[in-house]
Design a protein around this motif. Structure first.
Motif, mmCIF file in Angstrom:
data_model
loop_
_atom_site.group_PDB
_atom_site.id
_atom_site.type_symbol
_atom_site.label_atom_id
_atom_site.label_comp_id
_atom_site.label_asym_id
_atom_site.label_seq_id
_atom_site.Cartn_x
_atom_site.Cartn_y
_atom_site.Cartn_z
ATOM 1 N N GLY A 207 0.830 -1.188 0.000
ATOM 2 C CA GLY A 207 0.000 0.000 0.000
ATOM 3 C C GLY A 207 0.866 1.240 0.000
ATOM 4 O O GLY A 207 2.094 1.177 0.183
ATOM 5 N N ILE A 208 0.254 2.384 -0.199
ATOM 6 C CA ILE A 208 0.985 3.642 -0.239
ATOM 7 C C ILE A 208 1.649 3.884 1.118
ATOM 8 O O ILE A 208 1.022 3.788 2.163
ATOM 9 C CB ILE A 208 0.040 4.798 -0.596
ATOM 10 C CG1 ILE A 208 -0.532 4.591 -2.000
ATOM 11 C CG2 ILE A 208 0.762 6.144 -0.510
ATOM 12 C CD1 ILE A 208 -1.575 5.623 -2.386
ATOM 13 N N GLY A 209 2.944 4.198 1.089
ATOM 14 C CA GLY A 209 3.704 4.428 2.312
ATOM 15 C C GLY A 209 4.455 3.218 2.811
ATOM 16 O O GLY A 209 5.301 3.345 3.705
ATOM 17 N N ASP A 210 4.193 2.030 2.260
ATOM 18 C CA ASP A 210 4.892 0.823 2.687
ATOM 19 C C ASP A 210 6.311 0.794 2.118
ATOM 20 O O ASP A 210 6.561 1.256 1.007
ATOM 21 C CB ASP A 210 4.147 -0.432 2.223
ATOM 22 C CG ASP A 210 2.840 -0.629 2.966
ATOM 23 O OD1 ASP A 210 2.605 0.115 3.931
ATOM 24 O OD2 ASP A 210 2.062 -1.513 2.572
ATOM 25 N N VAL A 211 7.233 0.225 2.885
ATOM 26 C CA VAL A 211 8.601 -0.010 2.420
ATOM 27 C C VAL A 211 8.657 -1.432 1.885
ATOM 28 O O VAL A 211 8.435 -2.399 2.641
ATOM 29 C CB VAL A 211 9.616 0.187 3.551
ATOM 30 C CG1 VAL A 211 11.034 -0.094 3.048
ATOM 31 C CG2 VAL A 211 9.529 1.607 4.101
ATOM 32 N N VAL A 212 8.928 -1.578 0.593
ATOM 33 C CA VAL A 212 8.812 -2.883 -0.054
ATOM 34 C C VAL A 212 10.070 -3.207 -0.847
ATOM 35 O O VAL A 212 10.852 -2.319 -1.212
ATOM 36 C CB VAL A 212 7.584 -2.925 -1.003
ATOM 37 C CG1 VAL A 212 6.301 -2.729 -0.222
ATOM 38 C CG2 VAL A 212 7.712 -1.892 -2.107
ATOM 39 N N ASP A 213 10.232 -4.488 -1.109
ATOM 40 C CA ASP A 213 11.285 -5.007 -1.985
ATOM 41 C C ASP A 213 10.592 -5.764 -3.106
ATOM 42 O O ASP A 213 9.998 -6.816 -2.885
ATOM 43 C CB ASP A 213 12.219 -5.929 -1.197
ATOM 44 C CG ASP A 213 13.351 -6.478 -2.054
ATOM 45 O OD1 ASP A 213 13.394 -6.167 -3.267
ATOM 46 O OD2 ASP A 213 14.194 -7.219 -1.519
ATOM 47 N N LEU A 214 10.646 -5.200 -4.323
ATOM 48 C CA LEU A 214 9.985 -5.816 -5.470
ATOM 49 C C LEU A 214 10.972 -6.524 -6.395
ATOM 50 O O LEU A 214 10.637 -6.846 -7.530
ATOM 51 C CB LEU A 214 9.227 -4.740 -6.273
ATOM 52 C CG LEU A 214 8.184 -3.934 -5.497
ATOM 53 C CD1 LEU A 214 7.486 -2.946 -6.427
ATOM 54 C CD2 LEU A 214 7.173 -4.842 -4.821
ATOM 55 N N GLY A 215 12.181 -6.765 -5.907
ATOM 56 C CA GLY A 215 13.189 -7.400 -6.745
ATOM 57 C C GLY A 215 14.143 -6.363 -7.294
ATOM 58 O O GLY A 215 15.180 -6.056 -6.707
ATOM 59 N N GLU A 216 13.796 -5.775 -8.440
ATOM 60 C CA GLU A 216 14.630 -4.751 -9.048
ATOM 61 C C GLU A 216 14.494 -3.420 -8.334
ATOM 62 O O GLU A 216 15.424 -2.619 -8.321
ATOM 63 C CB GLU A 216 14.269 -4.589 -10.531
ATOM 64 C CG GLU A 216 14.563 -5.805 -11.387
ATOM 65 C CD GLU A 216 16.047 -6.097 -11.475
ATOM 66 O OE1 GLU A 216 16.843 -5.150 -11.355
ATOM 67 O OE2 GLU A 216 16.413 -7.274 -11.647
ATOM 68 N N ALA A 217 13.348 -3.142 -7.772
ATOM 69 C CA ALA A 217 13.084 -1.861 -7.108
ATOM 70 C C ALA A 217 12.811 -2.083 -5.630
ATOM 71 O O ALA A 217 12.014 -2.945 -5.257
ATOM 72 C CB ALA A 217 11.896 -1.157 -7.763
ATOM 73 N N THR A 218 13.499 -1.298 -4.800
ATOM 74 C CA THR A 218 13.311 -1.359 -3.351
ATOM 75 C C THR A 218 13.168 0.064 -2.829
ATOM 76 O O THR A 218 13.973 0.927 -3.151
ATOM 77 C CB THR A 218 14.505 -2.047 -2.668
ATOM 78 O OG1 THR A 218 14.654 -3.363 -3.199
ATOM 79 C CG2 THR A 218 14.289 -2.134 -1.171
ATOM 80 N N GLY A 219 12.134 0.306 -2.032
ATOM 81 C CA GLY A 219 11.935 1.646 -1.498
ATOM 82 C C GLY A 219 10.536 1.817 -0.941
ATOM 83 O O GLY A 219 9.880 0.846 -0.553
ATOM 84 N N THR A 220 10.077 3.065 -0.929
ATOM 85 C CA THR A 220 8.777 3.416 -0.380
ATOM 86 C C THR A 220 7.744 3.545 -1.486
ATOM 87 O O THR A 220 7.990 4.220 -2.489
ATOM 88 C CB THR A 220 8.861 4.736 0.401
ATOM 89 O OG1 THR A 220 9.864 4.631 1.415
ATOM 90 C CG2 THR A 220 7.530 5.067 1.062
ATOM 91 N N VAL A 221 6.591 2.899 -1.317
ATOM 92 C CA VAL A 221 5.529 2.946 -2.320
ATOM 93 C C VAL A 221 4.880 4.326 -2.299
ATOM 94 O O VAL A 221 4.434 4.789 -1.242
ATOM 95 C CB VAL A 221 4.481 1.851 -2.069
ATOM 96 C CG1 VAL A 221 3.351 1.940 -3.096
ATOM 97 C CG2 VAL A 221 5.127 0.487 -2.108
#
Length: 315
Positions: A142-156
């Motif tokens: 969700g918006i504001g979550d800190v995530v790891d999507l593989g190639e991209a890592t950061g804040t949604v």
């Protein structure tokens, strides 16, 4: 005046088609509405920051997450309901035209050819939309979550049905197609854990050092910088690895989501000051430990030797 046979013929069939289309449209909307309600109830709780008598504390709260998820679920449900209703009434319109005696075979054939062409050209687009719908439905991020999507890592920063926007620590905004997301690592759901591996001198008393670590890190909850993010007392799990130079002890602290990195930095500072106070240092990785003899005994002569327990650096 038209006979009863006429009214029981084409007009009756058209009326029946309209009635079935209306019932089908209402049923589809009801099903989608229930699915949306199920998504709202299935939203996982998140740890959020609250003020209690002027002091900040982190508590589990599903209300904020459920409200955000409900808004997103309703948006997706509205889109699906509109598409389903449009499809139902389009089919009903074609059936009515057919009942009026018009030949709709060319129209259906043209629509079939166009559908095949679109299916080849827009299959990746359909994949993106379907993936986006399931990501919203399953509350993966969700918006504001800190995530790891593989190639991209950061804040949604934005979650769409086709593209998810993630801003990394360097400020780069990544636009990731939902169909290309194979995994989602979310650091903002529930809680996080700061994990710190502390290398201690091999000759140090392990029991004394473990007790010292517990005493030193026990005050992390009262730290002015990160104390509000700590949810539980630090734990010393024990020896994580053992080498000829050091004994690595693992320390963990349960923290608020996405705050484990800040807590880890403070833990490192406290460990460094503790070692300095007791005259200890982190063992070097590239060194030879000589025990029970001299370097001359080990290497067959030549070179300066050291006494038992001393170390000579390999360079």
């Amino acid at each position: 005046m038209a006979s009863w046979e006429f009214w029981l013929g084409i007009p009756a069939r058209i009326l029946l088609i309209l009635l079935i289309a209306g019932v089908a449209s209402a049923a589809i909307r009801l099903i989608i509405h229930r699915i949306v309600r199920g998504i709202e109830r299935g939203t996982r709780s998140r740890v959020i920051r609250k003020l209690d008598s002027g002091a900040a504390r982190w508590v589990e709260d599903a209300g904020l997450a459920r409200q955000r998820q409900a808004q997103r679920a309703k948006t997706v449900g509205s889109v699906l309901a509109s598409v389903a209703t449009l499809a139902v009434w389009a089919i009903a319109l074609l059936m009515i035209v057919s009942e009026l005696g018009f030949n709709i075979a060319p129209v259906i054939a043209s629509a079939g050819i166009a559908g095949v062409a679109l299916s080849f050209g827009a299959q990746s687009l359909v994949k993106d939309y379907l993936s986006g719908i399931f990501m919203v439905a399953e509350d993966q991020l969700g918006i504001g979550d800190v995530v790891d999507l593989g190639e991209a890592t950061g804040t949604v920063e934005d979650v769409g049905l086709r593209v998810t926007q993630v801003r990394d620590v360097q400020g780069t905004l990544w636009h990731v197609r939902n169909g290309e997301i194979l995994r989602v690592g979310n650091s903002s759901q529930g809680w996080a854990r700061a994990v710190l591996d502390v290398p201690l001198p091999y000759d140090a008393d392990l029991d004394s050092m473990t007790t010292l670590l517990r005493q030193t890190l026990a005050g992390i909850k009262h730290d002015p910088d990160v104390g509000e993010y700590v949810l539980d007392d630090p734990e010393v799990w024990g020896v994580e690895s053992l080498t000829g130079e050091s004994v690595t002890v693992r320390v963990v602290v349960k923290t608020a989501p996405a705050q484990q990195w800040a807590v880890s930095r403070v833990l490192r500072v406290k460990v460094k000051k503790m070692l300095d106070q007791h005259g200890l240092s982190v063992p070097l990785l590239n060194q030879t430990m000589v025990r029970g003899g001299t370097a001359k005994d080990l290497y067959g002569g030549g070179g300066a030797g050291t006494s038992a327990g001393a170390a000579s650096e390999d360079g």
